[in-house]
Design a protein around this motif. Structure first.
Motif, PDB file in Angstrom:
ATOM      1  N   PRO A  86      30.652  32.644  53.529  1.00 45.75           N
ATOM      2  CA  PRO A  86      30.964  32.518  52.099  1.00 45.75           C
ATOM      3  C   PRO A  86      30.625  31.141  51.535  1.00 45.75           C
ATOM      4  O   PRO A  86      30.266  31.022  50.359  1.00 45.75           O
ATOM      5  N   MET A 113      34.073  34.940  45.277  1.00 44.11           N
ATOM      6  CA  MET A 113      33.634  35.236  46.636  1.00 44.11           C
ATOM      7  C   MET A 113      34.770  35.755  47.491  1.00 44.11           C
ATOM      8  O   MET A 113      34.559  36.615  48.366  1.00 44.11           O
ATOM      9  N   GLN A 157      34.133  39.219  49.294  1.00 48.34           N
ATOM     10  CA  GLN A 157      34.005  39.239  50.751  1.00 48.34           C
ATOM     11  C   GLN A 157      35.036  40.187  51.364  1.00 48.34           C
ATOM     12  O   GLN A 157      34.737  40.922  52.310  1.00 48.34           O
TER      13      GLN A 157
END
Length: 262
Positions: A56, A88, A92
């Motif tokens: 990330p 993110m 993710q």
């Protein structure tokens, strides 16, 4: 001496009627499967934790350079790296959960074909690994906030609500894809493409404010739009925008327990 033996009842449809009770009865199996997946990810892989941080972080750098530096898109008054990483985190979590969930039935085919237990336990326990990744990646966000002297507002207290929404947004399509993977094994090659495509049509590298008004409703059909905007609203506060249609998630009963086992 009389011995009491448990009563065995064989009755059509009984498993379906007792399904939610069975979920509670087999809770220890959920803990076992979740812990096993965590050990496989982090104990047997030398860079397991490092990879949860590096991936990330590198993605954040690329999106910051492309969208923030080159394209000069608005950042809602916050440093662009924080804007990107606040998106993110849920993305993710969603991508990892979708991938783990869709492959869970295939990975545990031997267990499923030998004993009875609520099949929902398998994909749900697979999502726990993504929760651990989410918590590890949160360290980067804390580091970015410290670096830029950014202090979140009281809205950070609402973050658990959006985490639950992210969990629901990942679990439902994950259950659907898990069923498809059992019936059509080649379908597992499509899942990475879906995740990669979703990364670019979700507001991870940019703010939802750049989307034209006429496309906003269609854009909000993507459930991750509401999740990401919610995360930014909770973490960034200020001018972070939310669009109502993105929060409407349609949860339907999954056919996870009716799919055939291999």
């Amino acid at each position: 001496m009389n011995q009491h033996h448990p009563e065995l009842v064989i009755e059509a449809g009984r498993a379906e009627r007792q399904y939610w009770k069975d979920l509670w009865r087999y809770r220890e199996l959920f803990y076992f499967l979740a812990w096993r997946d965590i050990l496989v990810r982090y104990k047997q892989t030398a860079i397991g934790i490092a990879w949860a941080l590096i991936r990330p972080f590198l993605t954040m750098i690329v999106f910051t350079v492309v969208f923030g530096t080159l394209a000069k898109l608005p950042s809602e008054g916050v440093p662009y790296p924080i804007l990107v990483f606040a998106a993110m985190l849920p993305w993710q979590f969603f991508a990892n959960s979708l991938s783990e969930c869709s492959n869970s039935l295939i990975s545990n085919a031997n267990l499923i074909s030998k004993v009875y237990f609520p099949r929902l336990i398998v994909p749900t326990s697979a999502v726990v690994v993504s929760v651990v990744d989410f918590m590890i990646s949160g360290i980067i966000l804390l580091g970015l906030m410290a670096w830029y002297n950014f202090v979140p507002s009281w809205r950070i207290l609402t973050l658990p609500l959006f985490i639950l929404i992210a969990f629901a947004a990942a679990l439902e399509p994950g259950l659907w894809l898990a069923s498809l993977n059992v019936q059509y094994p080649d379908f597992r090659f499509i899942v990475p493409f879906i995740i990669q495509f979703g990364l670019y049509v979700s507001p991870v590298g940019f703010s939802s404010s750049v989307v034209p008004e006429k496309w906003r409703f269609l854009y909000s059909v993507n459930p991750m739009v509401g999740v990401i905007d919610g995360f930014r609203w909770a973490i960034l506060g200020g001018g972070a925008q939310r669009y109502g249609p993105g929060f409407i998630l349609c949860d339907r009963p999954s056919s996870i327990d009716t799919c055939p086992s291999r």
